[in-house]
Enzyme design. Structure first.
Site, PDB file in Angstrom:
ATOM      1  CE  LYS A 110      -4.972  -5.457   3.508  1.00 27.54           C
ATOM      2  NZ  LYS A 110      -4.459  -4.673   2.367  1.00 27.54           N
ATOM      3  CB  SER A 141      -5.677  -7.025  -0.144  1.00 26.37           C
ATOM      4  OG  SER A 141      -4.891  -5.876   0.154  1.00 26.37           O
ATOM      5  N   GLY A 168      -2.020  -1.783  -5.088  1.00 21.03           N
ATOM      6  CA  GLY A 168      -2.535  -1.789  -6.456  1.00 21.03           C
ATOM      7  C   GLY A 168      -4.003  -1.406  -6.520  1.00 21.03           C
ATOM      8  N   GLY A 169      -4.499  -0.872  -5.388  1.00 21.06           N
ATOM      9  CA  GLY A 169      -5.911  -0.497  -5.293  1.00 21.06           C
ATOM     10  C   GLY A 169      -6.577  -1.041  -4.053  1.00 21.06           C
ATOM     11  CB  SER A 170      -5.159  -3.021  -1.265  1.00 24.50           C
ATOM     12  OG  SER A 170      -4.505  -3.898  -2.136  1.00 24.50           O
TER      13      SER A 170
END
Length: 610
Positions: free
Chosen positions: A170, A245, A267-269
């Protein structure tokens, strides 16, 4: 001459405001001369300062846009050079078609060289990013590293367990000499001075980082677009988001352009992109993997900590890489000595006892679409058919969790976030969030009844954004104390049911359209819950959206709520999109989560992947 002219203009402007302005003349007749002077000088300052500030901001934006253009030109040149180099080199397309376990075996026995595999994945990745825009930069040194591994293997015969395996990272994961922009132009030309700990550990195992992938601006979104690199599209449907993200990673892996990816999750990325693109991932407990060397937009916050995660096209690869990083405390030894010394627990992973697993179709806060509910039922039925016991489970007070989660994340009133964006062009997905951040707390309270009449599910995010409930340190401590009490309540409920694992939705619907992302933040309740609790979670694709799911959507999904109506609208036309679920475990029990993923993967797909 120009400077002198500008100074004269400023001087005469102030002089006019103070002495010749008709408004000031009227005030002179009514107030004390000293008051008039102060007012006149203040007015003059404001009249000059505001245009000066506007011009200064405009100049900064122009410089930042120039910086973006120069960066993109350089990246484009590097990309074209790579394309030309690959045209002249022979490529083995078979490499990218193999499961990772098969590819590693061929690298170990010498059937493939590291350079051969790298070039095959570079070529595939170029093809994919040209279509979906998922890669930000290719790593120029990757070919040199591949050649070095081949030379060393020929000389000594030594090969690491991930010998020659390419992997992508990433954008915010540090690589020496490469920017981690986080989609913000001020971070261009600020290359990392060291590799992230996860990168160091994987390179020690023989893997080769070969590209960096796209993210949303600031990473604070589950979309995947920013003013520097643009919009990344979902490989299953270009109108839909790949998630965020870590959206660039998920897109690239799902389309076959990378065998392994490293992302981050706050948060869930790493879970949402995996679910939206139909791949596998794991979000670990804090300090099981290392976040050292990962770029953050803000200073580290208290209470909610981002963690790295692993993404791949099959559960076997996620398990293999996790095991290699944790076995003998490899990641701690090679990358980050501050990690908790919790080595891989093989007994927890290979256990034979039947599992007691909780399940839920929705979290009691945000309703899920028929396709998502069906995916949970498929998983439940298959697990029961394999002899495991499934128990109904509903997470308590999820609306409180979402509000507290957002309040803690923005407890600085988003000061550092707004500072980072001060002169930047703002991505459209981020604009609604920034607007809500700007609304004072008192105004939010006044407008709450009106908003509730349209959507009660917007209230937790609406009130939480900006950390308006937390303005002093004692308020933050109180909020974190409440968070800890909630965790105790949740754990007590879990233990009362004697659960080993739990399965549940990852989002309220399949991948939404990219244009709808900004308005669907309340549905993050499904993933943010487990960042709030700091539980390890894996993602397993179950099925795809069917025409029957679409038919039921029109009949069954009817809620008097603005956001739910948008979920219904964005799900229409999602036929063929992946449906995935979360596999949830207790803190520091990643091995149990991976076992659950493997069991589920086996029962769903009827065979163990290689």
């Amino acid at each position: 001459m120009l400077l002198e002219y500008m100074l004269n203009v400023v001087y005469n402007g102030i002089k006019y405001v103070i002495y010749n302005n008709p408004c000031v003349r009227i005030i002179r007749w009514c107030f004390h001369p000293m008051t008039v002077s102060v007012f006149a000088i203040s007015t003059g300052f404001v009249v000059i300062y505001i245009p000066f500030r506007a011009l200064n901001n405009r100049r900064h934006k122009r410089l930042l846009r120039k910086k973006i253009k120069e960066k993109l030109n350089q990246v484009c040149k590097n990309k074209k050079k790579l394309e030309q180099d690959l045209i002249s080199a022979n490529q083995n397309n078979l490499c990218v078609q193999l499961y990772v376990s098969e590819l590693l075996q061929k690298l170990q026995d010498g059937s493939f060289t590291c350079l051969e595999v790298l070039r095959a994945y570079q070529a595939k990745a170029l093809e994919i990013t040209n279509e979906y825009n998922c890669i930000t930069e290719f790593i120029l040194e990757a070919e040199e590293w591949a050649k070095e591994l081949d030379v060393e293997a020929a000389r000594s015969g030594k090969k690491g367990p991930l010998h020659g395996l390419p992997f992508s990272v990433k954008d915010n994961v540090g690589l020496i000499g490469y920017d981690s922009t986080v989609g913000i132009s001020q971070f261009i030309n600020q290359p990392a001075i060291e590799d992230a700990a996860m990168v160091i550990a994987l390179k020690k195992l023989g893997a080769i980082p070969f590209c960096k992938t796209n993210i949303p601006q600031t990473n604070m979104s589950f979309g995947c677009s920013n003013p520097i690199w643009g919009l990344t599209k979902n490989p299953w449907d270009k109108e839909r988001t790949p998630g965020g993200s870590t959206g660039g990673e998920a897109c690239l892996i799902a389309a076959g352009g990378s065998p392994l990816g490293i992302g981050t999750d706050i948060g869930g990325s790493v879970r949402l992109p995996a679910a939206f693109c139909g791949i596998y991932s794991i979000k670990p407990t804090t300090f099981r993997f290392s976040a050292k060397g990962v770029k953050k937009v803000t200073i580290p916050n208290v209470g909610i900590t981002p963690v790295p995660g692993i993404m791949a096209r099959d559960s076997h690869t996620v398990t293999t890489v996790t095991k290699l990083l944790l076995e003998n405390n490899h990641l701690q030894t090679c990358g980050d000595p501050d990690l908790l010394p919790i080595p891989w627990n093989e007994l927890a992973f290979i256990g034979k006892k039947k599992l007691r697993i909780g399940y839920y179709e929705d979290d009691g806060f945000f309703p899920t679409t028929p396709g998502i509910r069906r995916a949970i039922q498929i998983a439940k039925n298959r697990l029961e058919a394999s002899g495991h016991e499934l128990v109904p489970f509903v997470p308590p007070r999820v609306d409180y969790v979402l509000n507290s989660f957002i309040s803690i994340l923005t407890a600085d009133q988003s000061r550092y976030l707004l500072q980072a964006l001060s002169n930047d062009d703002i991505d459209p997905v981020l604009k609604p969030t920034l607007f809500l951040l700007s609304i004072p707390s008192a105004m939010k309270r006044l407008l709450q009844p009106l908003l509730s009449s349209f959507s009660t599910r917007l209230i937790p995010t609406y009130l939480g954004l900006g950390g308006n409930r937390i303005r002093q340190s004692h308020q933050l401590w109180k909020e974190i104390s409440k968070k800890n009490l909630y965790k105790e309540e949740f754990l007590s409920y879990w233990r009362t049911l004697e659960l080993d694992l739990c399965i549940g939705p990852c989002f309220a619907c399949p991948a939404p359209r990219s244009k709808d992302v900004a308005k669907l933040s309340p549905a993050l309740s499904y993933t943010s819950l487990y960042n709030f609790l700091d539980f390890p979670v894996g993602i397993v694709p179950i099925d795809k959206e069917t025409m029957e799911d679409q038919s039921k959507l029109n009949i069954d999904y009817n809620h008097f709520d603005l956001v739910c109506n948008l979920v219904k609208a964005t799900t229409k036309g999602a036929t063929g999109m992946p449906l995935a679920i979360q596999v949830i475990g207790l803190p520091y029990q990643e091995e149990m989560v991976l076992r659950g993923m493997q069991v589920l993967d086996t029962t769903i797909h009827q065979q163990l992947r290689p």
